[in-house]
Design a protein around this motif. Sequence first.
Motif, mmCIF file in Angstrom:
data_model
loop_
_atom_site.group_PDB
_atom_site.id
_atom_site.type_symbol
_atom_site.label_atom_id
_atom_site.label_comp_id
_atom_site.label_asym_id
_atom_site.label_seq_id
_atom_site.Cartn_x
_atom_site.Cartn_y
_atom_site.Cartn_z
ATOM 1 N N PHE A 169 0.770 -1.432 0.062
ATOM 2 C CA PHE A 169 -0.038 0.138 -0.059
ATOM 3 C C PHE A 169 1.045 1.293 -0.270
ATOM 4 N N ARG A 170 1.137 1.820 -1.273
ATOM 5 C CA ARG A 170 1.942 3.136 -1.159
ATOM 6 C C ARG A 170 3.157 2.977 -0.449
ATOM 7 N N GLY A 171 3.948 2.212 -0.812
ATOM 8 C CA GLY A 171 5.127 1.961 -0.182
ATOM 9 C C GLY A 171 5.463 0.830 1.034
ATOM 10 N N PHE A 172 4.057 0.920 1.677
ATOM 11 C CA PHE A 172 4.265 -0.045 2.784
ATOM 12 C C PHE A 172 3.726 -1.475 2.472
ATOM 13 N N HIS A 229 -8.846 -7.161 -1.851
ATOM 14 C CA HIS A 229 -7.657 -6.445 -2.338
ATOM 15 C C HIS A 229 -7.049 -7.317 -3.513
ATOM 16 N N ILE A 230 -6.329 -6.517 -4.141
ATOM 17 C CA ILE A 230 -5.626 -7.376 -5.587
ATOM 18 C C ILE A 230 -4.152 -7.398 -5.260
ATOM 19 N N PRO A 231 -3.803 -8.849 -5.323
ATOM 20 C CA PRO A 231 -2.002 -8.825 -4.705
ATOM 21 C C PRO A 231 -1.386 -7.918 -5.659
ATOM 22 N N SER A 232 -0.109 -7.581 -4.822
ATOM 23 C CA SER A 232 0.720 -6.592 -5.871
ATOM 24 C C SER A 232 1.677 -7.657 -6.343
ATOM 25 N N ALA A 233 1.870 -8.824 -5.797
ATOM 26 C CA ALA A 233 2.580 -9.895 -6.562
ATOM 27 C C ALA A 233 2.002 -11.368 -5.858
#
Length: 254
Positions: A16-19, A56-60
């Motif tokens: 989330f925005r770098g976190f 939520h959609i995974p970032s990876a």
Amino acid sequence: MQPDIILETKGLTKEFRGFVAVRSVDLKVRRGSIHALIGPNGAGKTTVFNLLTKFHIPSAGSIAFNGIDITHEKPAQTARRGIVRSFQISAVFPQLSVLENVKIALQRKAGLDYRFWQPVAALHTLDPQAMALLDQVGLSNASHLLAGDLPYGRKRTLEIATTLALDPELLLLDEPTQGMGHEDVDRIKDLIKQVSAQRTILMVEHNMKVVADISDTITVLQRGEILAEGPYAQVSIDPAVREAYMGTEEEEHV
């Protein structure tokens, strides 16, 4: 995916925005088991649940259910596959009876939830199934009461009944005993054990006595990463786990 694994994540990550709330989580949930996800506040447990149910959609990373990649599915698609999160459907309808709350969930399962033009009498066919569910969770004697009049612990029990009405293959329980007294905790614990006979359960739970009594496998998260995993007897003696989480929780729940 191994046939006895119902749910598997690989490298599951959410930023989330770098976190980074969840980092490279590899999770395997065995079919027919009760699998507990534990950890201190901020460990990423709720984020994992939100990823599994597609809020939520995974970032990876990836998510597979019954060997099928469901990583990019919509929440409704995932629910139709049989993954249902407890308390997601309910916020119990307080002005409806206990029986009517369960019938609403049964209507949804049967695809009848938008058929408002049907006469009320047509829905009486759902009464036997709804009463059977209420009997299963010990609420049959309260079927006529307004849901809003139930004590807190009984409302949570009703929420589980409405979830069971959707006949999930994998049931995600998010803090099922939170805010309960000892008697209600024991009742919900016994209920979870009972309903696990026909389905797989993945639960987030803070009460370590509940986790110890009914979990087959425990995954411990810390700062979004898996710290340890295994049966309670193994995890509870892990020095890193005791330092991060178990010690303070055990003291609270002795």
